[in-house]
Design a protein around this motif. Structure first.
Motif, PDB file in Angstrom:
ATOM      1  N   ALA A 345      48.295  13.832 -18.538  1.00  0.00           N
ATOM      2  CA  ALA A 345      47.574  12.909 -17.659  1.00  0.00           C
ATOM      3  C   ALA A 345      46.083  13.246 -17.665  1.00  0.00           C
ATOM      4  CB  ALA A 345      48.138  12.963 -16.240  1.00  0.00           C
ATOM      5  N   ASN A 346      45.746  14.479 -18.049  1.00  0.00           N
ATOM      6  CA  ASN A 346      44.336  14.874 -18.174  1.00  0.00           C
ATOM      7  C   ASN A 346      43.597  14.114 -19.268  1.00  0.00           C
ATOM      8  OD1 ASN A 346      43.707  17.183 -16.288  1.00  0.00           O
ATOM      9  ND2 ASN A 346      45.562  17.985 -17.243  1.00  0.00           N
ATOM     10  N   SER A 350      40.305   7.650 -15.167  1.00  0.00           N
ATOM     11  CA  SER A 350      38.851   7.635 -14.978  1.00  0.00           C
ATOM     12  C   SER A 350      38.199   8.964 -15.330  1.00  0.00           C
ATOM     13  CB  SER A 350      38.526   7.264 -13.535  1.00  0.00           C
ATOM     14  OG  SER A 350      39.192   8.146 -12.654  1.00  0.00           O
ATOM     15  N   ALA A 351      38.942  10.083 -15.243  1.00  0.00           N
ATOM     16  CA  ALA A 351      38.377  11.398 -15.576  1.00  0.00           C
ATOM     17  C   ALA A 351      39.036  11.966 -16.826  1.00  0.00           C
ATOM     18  CB  ALA A 351      38.544  12.355 -14.401  1.00  0.00           C
ATOM     19  N   GLY A 352      39.743  11.132 -17.575  1.00  0.00           N
ATOM     20  CA  GLY A 352      40.492  11.620 -18.723  1.00  0.00           C
ATOM     21  C   GLY A 352      39.582  12.071 -19.860  1.00  0.00           C
ATOM     22  N   TYR A 353      39.986  13.127 -20.548  1.00  0.00           N
ATOM     23  CA  TYR A 353      39.210  13.642 -21.679  1.00  0.00           C
ATOM     24  C   TYR A 353      38.879  12.525 -22.667  1.00  0.00           C
ATOM     25  CZ  TYR A 353      39.754  18.689 -20.784  1.00  0.00           C
ATOM     26  OH  TYR A 353      39.665  19.949 -20.272  1.00  0.00           O
ATOM     27  N   ILE A 354      39.763  11.535 -22.769  1.00  0.00           N
ATOM     28  CA  ILE A 354      39.523  10.415 -23.676  1.00  0.00           C
ATOM     29  C   ILE A 354      38.983   9.210 -22.903  1.00  0.00           C
ATOM     30  CG2 ILE A 354      40.623   8.774 -25.248  1.00  0.00           C
ATOM     31  CD1 ILE A 354      42.705  11.164 -25.730  1.00  0.00           C
ATOM     32  N   MET A 356      37.652   8.608 -19.959  1.00  0.00           N
ATOM     33  CA  MET A 356      36.457   8.561 -19.112  1.00  0.00           C
ATOM     34  C   MET A 356      35.316   7.829 -19.819  1.00  0.00           C
ATOM     35  SD  MET A 356      34.486  12.247 -19.132  1.00  0.00           S
ATOM     36  CE  MET A 356      35.822  13.419 -18.977  1.00  0.00           C
TER      37      MET A 356
ATOM     38  N   LEU B  58      44.220  12.717 -11.130  1.00  0.00           N
ATOM     39  CA  LEU B  58      43.146  12.470 -12.084  1.00  0.00           C
ATOM     40  C   LEU B  58      42.935  13.670 -12.996  1.00  0.00           C
ATOM     41  CD1 LEU B  58      42.524  10.580  -9.538  1.00  0.00           C
ATOM     42  CD2 LEU B  58      40.249  10.407 -10.518  1.00  0.00           C
ATOM     43  N   ARG B  70      37.580  22.183 -19.394  1.00  0.00           N
ATOM     44  CA  ARG B  70      36.948  21.040 -18.729  1.00  0.00           C
ATOM     45  C   ARG B  70      35.424  21.159 -18.791  1.00  0.00           C
ATOM     46  NH1 ARG B  70      38.572  15.876 -17.297  1.00  0.00           N
ATOM     47  NH2 ARG B  70      40.819  15.958 -17.266  1.00  0.00           N
ATOM     48  N   ASN B  78      32.435  15.287 -24.150  1.00  0.00           N
ATOM     49  CA  ASN B  78      32.563  13.998 -23.478  1.00  0.00           C
ATOM     50  C   ASN B  78      31.226  13.290 -23.261  1.00  0.00           C
ATOM     51  OD1 ASN B  78      35.311  15.337 -21.750  1.00  0.00           O
ATOM     52  ND2 ASN B  78      35.427  13.579 -23.102  1.00  0.00           N
TER      53      ASN B  78
END
Lengths: 414, 137
Positions: A345-346, A350-354, A356, B58, B70, B78
């Motif tokens: 799910a990471n 909205s905050a996903g590694y992909i 976002m 999230l 992260r 990112n």
């Protein structure tokens, strides 16, 4: 509907490979989309049957700007009505989810059964013979507006159109096949995410079907060899091109293209300290590690390794769109798969590694196109056509397909 | 940072939380994982998911490595709207701990505190000014 044949736009003569930026900014076009696209001859995703398992279960949803309630009736049918009291227009259900035997408006307590029939009007006969509704008032003429509803593999779609073909024909054979593939067993909702993107809804629907950006903007994909354009894969389109699947097979990665180039996305010295977030296992023997499918106009379903989700877009304004994610797994998942889906799910949302980056780039485009009514985007990778592209994802044919479907509905043939 | 004289848990937690938000607000993100145990549990989810007993949110990290990943991904991988944070910490509540499946069974106490962050895109000068005036007042 439209009273006049007022021309809002002249489409560029190049056709689907040019998109005038005005379609993302013009309030008049945005208003017309609500009538011709969302309330037009299209099937809109409303929710999952798994979200309304019990009689009386209700989910608040939307078709374009129109608030809609998805409901399970006492006898187990799935219904959808406009979430608007037929008296003064108030919302009938303000919660995202509820369980009710009827819908009663808070304003004047008009009440409706879950088929949308008006059942109660307080003081209909007045008090002591005075006041009340006229004798001619017929509750049968004041029910809630109902949508046509159909389900497919547990997905519920609704439409305001009496003319649009049945859902399965609307999806077409190829689209139906992938939905059957992903939803081949009972599902269980695992979590929700809602995000507001600062851009037009079509920028997101373009993005979700665009394989060109996927491995460039999303550096996480090629860096960890999760998705690269040189893997075996392809684009599957319906005959109009309005629906699309982009898929890849991770086991077929070949060297080239990314390595040694100047793509920001291939970061050779970046490694995860804890790679369990990308640990995954095969759930099918078709070799497909990633499949993202868009159904026109408001729906996306994805399998990204073991991450499964449906996405629904709700336009809020020409430059503002809400995106709802429903993450799910299968009811029969063992502990190992549950743990994998939880960590994966990471990657999404909205905050996903992909993911976002999709929300970010939608906002970057909306700001970038501001202030110029005449400029247009260029969509020529892979040529000019709209067609299924087996084996080749270095193409924007699926994006051209979106515009082909959109232009047909909006009357933007020229 | 630990108040070794009094061993007052409130002081220790206050210090920890102050260091925590400073790491983020001052963009010293690389120091942030050091404030966690390893393994750890860091989850950002929504009120809706908690209310509906849904496990996915999230962000979820269960090891120090995941926390570091992260940060590294935000620094190098990112793409997102650049922004800064300013956290405002609410009053601290320390309560007897009621173990749940998702919490540390050994911890004698639980704490509750709100950390509403004000996120400011660096492209937005008006919002940044509002923050500056708030700091000055």
């Amino acid at each position: 509907m439209l009273e006049t044949d007022e021309r809002l736009l002249t489409w560029p003569e190049e056709g689907n490979r040019r998109v005038p930026y005005a379609v993302f900014t013009d309030p008049a076009i945005y208003a017309r989309e609500n009538d011709l696209v969302f309330r037009g001859p299209t099937w809109n995703f409303l929710g999952l049957e798994a979200e309304i398992p019990k009689p009386g279960d209700i989910k608040s949803s939307n078709v374009g700007a129109t608030p809609v309630l998805l409901m399970r009736t006492a006898d187990g049918r799935v219904n959808a009505v406009v979430n608007r009291c037929s008296h003064k227009g108030s919302l009938l259900c303000i919660e995202p989810f509820a369980n009710r035997t009827n819908l009663t408006c808070v304003y004047h307590a008009w009440s409706f059964d879950l088929d949308g029939n008006l059942r109660g009007v307080p003081f209909r006969n007045g008090i002591g013979g005075k006041g009340g509704m006229p004798a001619a008032f017929d509750p049968a003429g004041h029910g809630l507006e109902r949508l046509r509803v159909e389900t497919f593999c547990g997905l519920v779609f609704g439409t305001f159109s009496a003319e649009v073909e049945p859902l399965e024909a609307y999806l077409g054979e190829a689209m139906a096949a992938n939905i059957r593939r992903v939803l081949d067993r009972p599902i269980e909702v695992l979590g929700y995410q809602h995000q507001v993107m600062h851009g037009n809804w079509k920028l997101y629907m373009e993005n979700a079907r665009d394989p060109y950006h996927a491995t460039i903007l999303h550096a996480f994909y090629p860096t960890f060899k999760l998705n690269k354009l040189n893997m075996d894969g392809g684009l599957v389109l319906d005959p109009i091109g309005r629906h699309a699947i982009t898929y890849s097979k991770s086991a077929t990665d070949t060297a080239g293209a990314y390595e040694g180039g100047d793509l920001r996305s291939m970061i050779s010295d970046f490694g995860l300290a804890d790679p369990s977030v990308i640990a995954w296992k095969w759930e099918r023997d078709d070799g497909i590690s990633l499949a993202v499918q868009s159904i026109f106009p408001n729906f996306v379903i994805h399998q990204i390794y073991n991450s499964l989700a449906v996405r629904q877009i709700i336009p809020l304004a020409p430059d503002k769109t809400e995106l709802h994610w429903t993450l799910f797994g299968y009811a029969g998942d063992d502990d190992e798969l549950r743990a994998i889906r939880r960590l994966q799910a990471n990657l999404v949302g909205s905050a996903g590694y992909i993911s976002m980056e999709d929300g970010a780039v939608v906002g970057f485009i909306q700001r970038g196109i501001s202030g110029d009514d005449t400029a247009e985007s260029v969509i020529e990778l892979g040529g000019y056509d709209v067609a299924t592209s087996e084996g080749v994802r270095a193409t924007e044919t699926s994006v051209r397909g979106f515009w082909n479907g959109y232009r047909g509905l909006m009357g933007f043939d020229r | 940072m630990i108040d070794v004289v009094t061993r007052d848990p409130r002081r220790i937690i206050e210090d920890l939380h102050a260091r925590y938000v400073r790491c983020i607000d001052d963009d010293r993100l690389e120091a942030w994982p050091d404030l966690f145990t390893d393994p750890c549990r860091y989850q950002i989810t929504t009120r809706e998911n908690v209310t509906r007993h849904l496990p996915l949110g999230l962000i979820e990290c269960t090891t120090s490595g995941m926390l570091r990943d992260r940060i590294e991904a935000l620094r190098r991988v990112n793409v997102y709207e650049p922004h800064t944070y300013s956290h405002h910490i609410s009053s601290l509540e320390i309560t007897p701990h009621v173990p749940t499946t998702s919490s540390c069974a050994r911890c004698p106490r639980a704490t509750r505190r709100s950390f509403p962050p004000v996120s400011t895109p660096t492209s937005s000068r008006s919002t940044a000014l509002r923050r500056a005036s708030a700091n000055a007042s």
